[in-house]
Design an enzyme around this catalytic site. Sequence first.
Site, PDB file in Angstrom:
ATOM      1  N   GLU A 246       0.299   3.025  19.079  1.00  0.00           N
ATOM      2  CA  GLU A 246      -1.077   2.436  19.135  1.00  0.00           C
ATOM      3  C   GLU A 246      -0.925   1.897  17.634  1.00  0.00           C
ATOM      4  OE1 GLU A 246      -2.965   1.633  21.337  1.00  0.00           O
ATOM      5  OE2 GLU A 246      -2.116   3.145  22.806  1.00  0.00           O
ATOM      6  N   CYS A 280      -8.943   0.144  14.515  1.00  0.00           N
ATOM      7  CA  CYS A 280      -8.115  -0.796  15.367  1.00  0.00           C
ATOM      8  C   CYS A 280      -8.762  -1.677  16.221  1.00  0.00           C
ATOM      9  CB  CYS A 280      -6.918  -0.101  15.861  1.00  0.00           C
ATOM     10  SG  CYS A 280      -7.416   1.166  16.767  1.00  0.00           S
ATOM     11  N   GLU A 379      -3.999  -8.456  10.612  1.00  0.00           N
ATOM     12  CA  GLU A 379      -5.261  -7.360  10.616  1.00  0.00           C
ATOM     13  C   GLU A 379      -5.421  -7.210   9.092  1.00  0.00           C
ATOM     14  OE1 GLU A 379      -4.011  -3.262  11.680  1.00  0.00           O
ATOM     15  OE2 GLU A 379      -5.807  -3.404  13.080  1.00  0.00           O
TER      16      GLU A 379
HETATM   17  P1  NDP Z   1       0.987   3.488   8.167  1.00  0.00           P
HETATM   18  O1  NDP Z   1       1.481   3.038   9.549  1.00  0.00           O
HETATM   19  O2  NDP Z   1       1.928   3.657   6.967  1.00  0.00           O
HETATM   20  O3  NDP Z   1       0.335   5.055   8.452  1.00  0.00           O
HETATM   21  C1  NDP Z   1       0.357   5.757   9.586  1.00  0.00           C
HETATM   22  C2  NDP Z   1       0.873   7.002   9.646  1.00  0.00           C
HETATM   23  O4  NDP Z   1       2.312   6.827   9.590  1.00  0.00           O
HETATM   24  C3  NDP Z   1       0.492   7.812   8.340  1.00  0.00           C
HETATM   25  O5  NDP Z   1       0.713   9.315   8.731  1.00  0.00           O
HETATM   26  C4  NDP Z   1       1.706   7.651   7.615  1.00  0.00           C
HETATM   27  O6  NDP Z   1       1.988   8.531   6.595  1.00  0.00           O
HETATM   28  C5  NDP Z   1       2.977   7.453   8.377  1.00  0.00           C
HETATM   29  N1  NDP Z   1       4.035   6.937   8.125  1.00  0.00           N
HETATM   30  C6  NDP Z   1       4.284   6.106   6.984  1.00  0.00           C
HETATM   31  N2  NDP Z   1       5.592   5.781   6.997  1.00  0.00           N
HETATM   32  C7  NDP Z   1       6.272   6.576   7.837  1.00  0.00           C
HETATM   33  C8  NDP Z   1       7.724   6.592   8.112  1.00  0.00           C
HETATM   34  N3  NDP Z   1       8.371   5.928   7.633  1.00  0.00           N
HETATM   35  N4  NDP Z   1       7.993   7.659   9.187  1.00  0.00           N
HETATM   36  C9  NDP Z   1       7.146   8.246   9.986  1.00  0.00           C
HETATM   37  N5  NDP Z   1       5.678   8.081   9.612  1.00  0.00           N
HETATM   38  C10 NDP Z   1       5.138   7.305   8.680  1.00  0.00           C
HETATM   39  O7  NDP Z   1      -0.381   2.881   7.849  1.00  0.00           O
HETATM   40  P2  NDP Z   1      -1.363   2.768   6.543  1.00  0.00           P
HETATM   41  O8  NDP Z   1      -2.250   4.201   6.483  1.00  0.00           O
HETATM   42  O9  NDP Z   1      -0.481   2.570   5.207  1.00  0.00           O
HETATM   43  O10 NDP Z   1      -2.182   1.609   6.788  1.00  0.00           O
HETATM   44  C11 NDP Z   1      -1.789   0.456   6.466  1.00  0.00           C
HETATM   45  C12 NDP Z   1      -2.456  -0.673   7.526  1.00  0.00           C
HETATM   46  O11 NDP Z   1      -1.941  -0.344   8.783  1.00  0.00           O
HETATM   47  C13 NDP Z   1      -3.699  -0.817   7.458  1.00  0.00           C
HETATM   48  O12 NDP Z   1      -4.158  -1.474   6.470  1.00  0.00           O
HETATM   49  C14 NDP Z   1      -4.021  -1.289   8.500  1.00  0.00           C
HETATM   50  O13 NDP Z   1      -3.719  -2.554   8.836  1.00  0.00           O
HETATM   51  C15 NDP Z   1      -3.079  -0.673   9.650  1.00  0.00           C
HETATM   52  N6  NDP Z   1      -3.505   0.726  10.214  1.00  0.00           N
HETATM   53  C16 NDP Z   1      -3.918   0.580  11.764  1.00  0.00           C
HETATM   54  C17 NDP Z   1      -4.432   1.435  12.148  1.00  0.00           C
HETATM   55  C18 NDP Z   1      -4.844   1.554  13.684  1.00  0.00           C
HETATM   56  O14 NDP Z   1      -5.467   2.603  14.161  1.00  0.00           O
HETATM   57  N7  NDP Z   1      -4.311   0.555  14.379  1.00  0.00           N
HETATM   58  C19 NDP Z   1      -4.688   2.911  11.600  1.00  0.00           C
HETATM   59  C20 NDP Z   1      -4.559   2.943  10.308  1.00  0.00           C
HETATM   60  C21 NDP Z   1      -3.672   1.652   9.610  1.00  0.00           C
HETATM   61  P3  NDP Z   1       1.225   8.742   5.112  1.00  0.00           P
HETATM   62  O15 NDP Z   1       0.042   7.787   5.258  1.00  0.00           O
HETATM   63  O16 NDP Z   1       0.994  10.037   4.948  1.00  0.00           O
HETATM   64  O17 NDP Z   1       2.189   8.193   4.134  1.00  0.00           O
END
Ligand code: NDP
Length: 477
Positions: A246, A280, A379
């Site tokens: 998602e 989102c 986004e």
């Molecule tokens: P990420 O995709 O980086 O984070 C989502 C999850 O993935 C977190 O638990 C993160 O860990 C984890 N993650 C990060 N890198 C890896 C990897 N290499 N392997 C496995 N898991 C990983 O999103 P962000 O939180 O940095 O947000 C950035 C942008 O993403 C936002 O500005 C927004 O645009 C979008 N976003 C969209 C969402 C939605 O619901 N559609 C929700 C959140 C963000 P950790 O954060 O602990 O490093």
Amino acid sequence: MTIHQNLIAGEWVGSDAINNINPSNTNDVVGDYAQASAEDAMAAIVAAKAAFPAWSRSGILERHAILRKTADEILARKDELGRLLSREEGKTLAEGIGETVRASQIFDFFAGEALRLSGETLPSVRPNIGVEISREPVGVVGIITPWNFPIAIPAWKIAPALAYGNTVVFKPAELVPGCAHAIVDILHRAGLPKGVLNLVMGKGSVVGQAMLDSPDVDAITFTGSTVTGKRVASASIEHNRKFQLEMGGKNPFVILDDADLDIAVEAAVNSAFFSTGQRCTASSRLIVTEGIHDRFVAAMGERMKHLVVGDALKADTHIGPVVDQKQLDQDVDYIAIGKREGARLAFGGDLARRDTPGFYLQPALFTEATNRMRISREEIFGPVAAVIRVRDYDEALAIANDTPFGLSSGIATASLKHATHFKRHAEAGMVMVNLPTAGVDFHVPFGGRKQSSYGPREQGKYASEFYTVVKTAYTFG
Ligand code: NDP
């Protein structure tokens, strides 16, 4: 100093910790939370794999009872957990408590689903043979969650995973370990056997990556950014595992000439700015037909004057802070990009100072935007929206669908004809008529199309498609 530890193989472990900081007041430390290493993630996967055979054959009454107990405790502690959520993520207390209640409802729903998993029995096309189709658990499920719904998203992934007999390795976003730790603690005390649910808090690039790289994780469910989602996809294909993504949205909200102005403005303000625009399903494209455009923009300006941006825990706050400095910088950058691209910043968009140091931003509304601008295509994930003026319904629909994303799509109209047409032709997983693009029920499917989602839907009974595998058995006689 108490360290909130990781749960691996039924033991609370970990001594390296980081501070969980309140975005409404960066001097306020919510707590200290252990940081798992890649080795911890591997140990959690080993524990989940070892626990799978017994848990997958456990009685459905046992799973039902544990999930029910969890639902009851979350509900009983909704004010405390809602406060923890608002303190670590920054959404208002009302939103934090509302999300906590929703998490309880999700556990309650899947407690019931554990009892309802059914299959099919069919006659074979060959004589004297019967065919049974049943669903079985997948195995070890890796759960990777974002920061914007710290309790609801973990709930809607953990509850079905456990209900259908899987074991879990759960990695919450580093920014919001508090709610994750709290629900794992509740589930653990509710009676889960050792290793069935493991918590590994820590960096995505370390802990999440270790989960992606492990051949022993049988399925991964992920919510977050498109960039990380693609990484999950390619690593999962490598290991031939199930995965579900998602990701982002660029959700349109169409306002037609015949809309009830009050309904349209309320839904647009909610879609664009509530939860600080960090959903989102938020709408950042307000597509407005000519006849109502000026009245709509004026009413939005008037409504926005009354939106109070402030400390998430204060009773009069409508919009809490942005989650952290990185996200605030991204929001501010997009406001600058919008201006450079030629959109007019009609209202808001300034950084705000409050009594405590926090990431405060006044909601921003652009007008005179086009659908080609970056603020209309990418986004932003903050309280920033743009009004796009269109001639009529046909142009509005075309622009609504002209996006790489397809999560939620909304329309404000009094016309049954247009509402019906929009429901059929909006290229989105979810469609809202005279309602905000965000705000969904817990018992029905959630998910999108195009770049927004991949794999089976989450939530409701449709969740079983991801958390189970189908078996077809033939019997002679
Ligand atoms: P990420 O995709 O980086 O984070 C989502 C999850 O993935 C977190 O638990 C993160 O860990 C984890 N993650 C990060 N890198 C890896 C990897 N290499 N392997 C496995 N898991 C990983 O999103 P962000 O939180 O940095 O947000 C950035 C942008 O993403 C936002 O500005 C927004 O645009 C979008 N976003 C969209 C969402 C939605 O619901 N559609 C929700 C959140 C963000 P950790 O954060 O602990 O490093």
